[in-house]
Design an enzyme around this catalytic site. Structure first.
Site: not given
Ligand code: 8YV
Length: 323
Positions: A289, A271, A242
């Site tokens: 991402h 983001e 994150r």
């Molecule tokens: C997801 C991600 O695609 O799963 C997660 O926490 O960071 C990503 O790879 C995204 O969060 C979709 O909500």
């Protein structure tokens, strides 16, 4: 006829949208645009289940103002730092996520960023596309080795461990990790991983540092100017977890002043905004991402949400309850 009303806040792979539509009264955000707080509040009042993604900000204020009908947030993704879990608990809203199914896809991106940053992949590609590459030369675009180097993992959950597997068995890397809880000897033995009691010790000894801890208030700016300064000047930082875990302004400064050699980022503090200070730095790789972005993974994530909803509406404990 299906009774529960479900909202998918974004478009999902067709296969999963179809699967859910056959079982529930499903509404899909056909425009695939990010819902604003008012739209989210209205949704919380109108649906039994909302399936948000990382783009849906659900702080206490929005949850409180909207709470009424919604019983479960079936998050599409593993990270849930965009949802106030304490507020959900208070309001009696269940929250689930989608672990396991995106572990390898995300670990692949961590490896890709290590390679791209160390071997100057982005920079080289930019030269080719700009017609600036005028041929092979012994001293140009010289990068750093990955094979045999030391990788320090900040956080050693599923994705951290999968990254360690690929790095250790694929590139013969030595694995260090720092996390709240030490892994079992059996887990450490899979990659010969050594536990660092302090984050500083890990930062000082790693050639690559890869972030794999959860986001949110507890880890905000865990990697700040002071900690970046502890890294080797030859080291690279990778973040697929994150954005908020890294102080981006401090990282841009560290990259510009060559406090560290380079970085690879897949996630950002705000983001889809990416810090302008990164844009003219050649020693940072910037991805949009992509962690879970393979079709098989995105379908599996959707099916995992479906499984969580099925158990919840059957009165059972969902497999992936986080609140
Ligand atoms: C997801 C991600 O695609 O799963 C997660 O926490 O960071 C990503 O790879 C995204 O969060 C979709 O909500």
């Amino acid at each position: 006829m299906p009774t529960q009303k479900i909202l998918l806040t974004r478009r999902w792979p067709t296969e999963v949208e179809h699967y859910l539509s056959q079982r529930y009264d499903v509404t899909v955000n056909e425009h695939d645009t990010v819902l604003d707080p008012d739209a989210l509040k209205a949704a919380l009042r109108s649906y039994d289940a909302i399936c948000p993604t990382v783009t849906d900000k659900l702080p206490a204020e929005v949850l409180q103002a909207g709470a009424g009908k919604v019983k479960i947030l079936g998050n599409y993704g593993v990270g849930v730092s965009h949802i106030d879990l304490q507020a959900c608990k208070r309001l009696g809203i269940a929250v689930t996520n989608t672990p396991d199914v995106l572990t390898d896809a995300t670990a692949e991106i961590a490896i890709m960023l290590m390679l791209m940053a160390a071997r100057r992949g982005g920079e080289g590609e930019r030269q080719v596309r700009a017609h600036e590459w005028n041929g092979w030369a012994p001293t140009r675009l010289i990068g750093a080795n990955v094979t045999g180097q030391t990788l320090g993992l900040v956080g050693f959950g599923r994705i951290g461990q999968a990254t360690a597997q690929k790095a250790h068995h694929g590139f013969g890397m030595r694995i260090l990790y720092h996390s709240r809880n030490r892994a079992t000897p059996a887990v450490e033995a899979l990659t010969g991983a050594s536990y660092c009691h302090s984050l500083e010790e890990l930062l000082e000894t790693s050639d690559f540092v890869s972030v794999h801890c959860p986001g949110g208030a507890a880890s905000r700016h865990l990697l700040d100017a002071k900690r970046l300064d502890r890294m080797k000047r030859s080291a690279f930082l990778v973040n697929t977890a994150r954005g908020e875990v890294v102080d981006e302004a401090a990282l841009a400064e560290a990259l510009r002043n060559r406090v560290i050699a380079g970085a690879g980022l897949d996630v950002y503090e705000h983001e889809p905004r990416v810090l302008e200070a990164f844009m003219d730095l050649e020693n940072v790789v910037l991805l949009p991402h992509l962690g879970s972005a393979t079709l098989a993974t995105r379908v599996a994530m959707g099916m995992r949400v479906a499984e969580n909803l099925e158990r919840f509406f059957a009165g059972l404990e969902p497999r992936d309850t986080v609140a």
